[in-house]
Design a protein around this motif. Structure first.
Motif, PDB file in Angstrom:
ATOM      1  N   THR A   1       0.834  -1.195   0.000  1.00 25.85           N
ATOM      2  CA  THR A   1       0.000   0.000   0.000  1.00 25.85           C
ATOM      3  C   THR A   1       0.872   1.249   0.000  1.00 25.85           C
ATOM      4  OG1 THR A   1      -1.732  -1.153   1.232  1.00 25.85           O
ATOM      5  CG2 THR A   1      -1.818   1.250   1.216  1.00 25.85           C
ATOM      6  N   LEU A   2       0.742   2.062  -1.053  1.00 28.48           N
ATOM      7  CA  LEU A   2       1.444   3.347  -1.132  1.00 28.48           C
ATOM      8  C   LEU A   2       0.853   4.177  -2.268  1.00 28.48           C
ATOM      9  CD1 LEU A   2       3.278   2.567  -3.787  1.00 28.48           C
ATOM     10  CD2 LEU A   2       4.929   1.817  -2.117  1.00 28.48           C
ATOM     11  N   PRO A   3       1.028   5.515  -2.213  1.00 30.78           N
ATOM     12  CA  PRO A   3       0.534   6.382  -3.281  1.00 30.78           C
ATOM     13  C   PRO A   3       1.292   6.133  -4.587  1.00 30.78           C
ATOM     14  CG  PRO A   3       1.017   7.659  -1.298  1.00 30.78           C
ATOM     15  CD  PRO A   3       1.608   6.297  -1.110  1.00 30.78           C
ATOM     16  N   SER A   4       0.693   6.514  -5.702  1.00 30.30           N
ATOM     17  CA  SER A   4       1.312   6.241  -7.001  1.00 30.30           C
ATOM     18  C   SER A   4       2.658   6.939  -7.181  1.00 30.30           C
ATOM     19  CB  SER A   4       0.366   6.634  -8.143  1.00 30.30           C
ATOM     20  OG  SER A   4      -0.002   7.988  -8.063  1.00 30.30           O
ATOM     21  N   ASN A   5       2.857   8.082  -6.515  1.00 28.47           N
ATOM     22  CA  ASN A   5       4.127   8.779  -6.690  1.00 28.47           C
ATOM     23  C   ASN A   5       5.280   8.117  -5.924  1.00 28.47           C
ATOM     24  OD1 ASN A   5       2.814   9.643  -4.314  1.00 28.47           O
ATOM     25  ND2 ASN A   5       3.940  11.550  -4.254  1.00 28.47           N
ATOM     26  N   GLU A   6       5.001   7.002  -5.219  1.00 29.33           N
ATOM     27  CA  GLU A   6       6.056   6.259  -4.526  1.00 29.33           C
ATOM     28  C   GLU A   6       6.329   4.901  -5.175  1.00 29.33           C
ATOM     29  OE1 GLU A   6       5.195   6.017  -0.348  1.00 29.33           O
ATOM     30  OE2 GLU A   6       4.684   8.150  -0.194  1.00 29.33           O
TER      31      GLU A   6
END
Length: 339
Positions: free
Chosen positions: A195-200
């Motif tokens: 689980t992480l934002p797309s920019n990561e």
């Protein structure tokens, strides 16, 4: 929205702060628009950034300069996951953000990235005026959010080691699905989820912490994942990955605008939906070209494969969402009427 200390003191001295702030909002206002995507300009770069800049330019033009905006790209104003709650509190004016990121705060928003529930751009576009869209609008307004532009994006999977196309391909892979619901489907198929934002995504794939990532076609391009990925399952044919990524405004901020400015904001937002849909479709095709040129193997999903994933989603993510509360159940039922 901001007004200066001089405005405040003048209002207080005149004994009519409400009237003065109303005048300030209508004559000398500046919106802050935040998003997590790479910045560019009004003609080049990530279309979500360009949409925000087009919105700002057109609203300023139509209001005769009374309502200006500044776009903060790349999470430069605040962290990605803080944007939704900040809008609810009136601490952030506007944001273009994947709605499902707010799933832990407002359960109903998880429907914004529900696997295989939106199978096409046509179905996504129909949500706005259909029963499911009206239910969504009501839920968000009750939580302090106004949807300005309804934006849907298809996506797929970029992977480092082997393709992820069929459900059986997921076994043993560490995958970023993009939402709790997408993760439920992936787990059922045998994947471990990240689980992480797309920019990561880039750094996680680069270090090997993640084998594959699901995200929008636009993000596949903007975040340059072709430098790492060896396989791409595209969103240009069929896809179980359609994300609702609207341009939104704090209701507290929206309600303080004069009616003429509210009308302008909504009109411009609606007009930009056509631009968003065409740009998203173009990026579905462009992503495939970019990855093929970089040497990756490219795959398209067919109807039979989509149905396999949908069958898994129905007994995992869909059921879980339906069972959350009556509001979620009503939204899911309404959305299913469109497919």
């Amino acid at each position: 929205m901001t007004f200066t200390r001089r405005n405040f003191l003048a209002a207080a001295a005149g004994g009519s702060l409400t009237a003065a702030t109303g005048s300030v909002w209508s004559q000398n206002s500046s919106l802050k628009i935040s998003h997590q995507f790479p910045g560019g300009n009004i003609t080049d770069g990530d279309f979500r950034d360009r949409l925000c800049r087009r919105f700002a330019q057109e609203v300023e033009k139509r209001t005769g300069g009374a309502l200006k905006s500044t776009v903060y790209a790349g999470s430069s104003l605040m962290k990605t996951n803080a944007q939704f709650s900040s809008m609810r509190k009136g601490a952030l004016d506007m944001s273009l953000v994947p709605l499902s990121y707010a799933g832990g705060e407002v359960a109903e928003t998880n429907i914004g990235l529900m696997p295989a529930l939106v199978p096409s751009y046509e179905v996504g576009a129909a949500w706005k005026t259909a029963e499911v869209g009206k239910l969504m609008t009501k839920v968000l307004e009750d939580k302090g959010i106004v949807v300005i532009s309804w934006i849907w994006q298809a996506g797929g999977v970029a992977s480092r080691t082997r393709p992820l196309l069929q459900p059986d391909d997921a076994k043993g892979l560490k995958v970023r699905g993009g939402s709790r619901e997408m993760d439920m489907m992936l787990k059922q198929a045998g994947a471990s989820v990240i689980t992480l934002p797309s920019n990561e995504i880039y750094s996680a794939m680069q270090t090997g912490a993640m084998d594959a990532a699901m995200t929008s076609s636009t993000s596949f391009i903007s975040f340059k994942l072709e430098e790492i990925a060896k396989h791409l399952t595209t969103g240009r044919n069929k896809s179980y990955w359609f994300m609702f990524e609207p341009l939104m405004m704090s209701k507290e901020v929206f309600d303080k605008l004069p009616k003429s400015q509210r009308d302008t904001v909504m009109a411009v937002g609606a007009e930009l939906e056509v631009f968003a849909r065409e740009a998203a479709r173009a990026d579905d095709k462009l992503a495939a070209d970019v990855y093929a040129k970089a040497g990756a193997k490219v795959y398209d999903m067919d109807e039979a494969t989509l149905k396999k994933w949908q069958d898994i989603a129905r007994v995992t993510a869909w059921k879980d969402f339906n069972d959350k509360n009556e509001s979620c159940a009503a939204m899911l039922k309404a959305a299913q009427k469109l497919i």
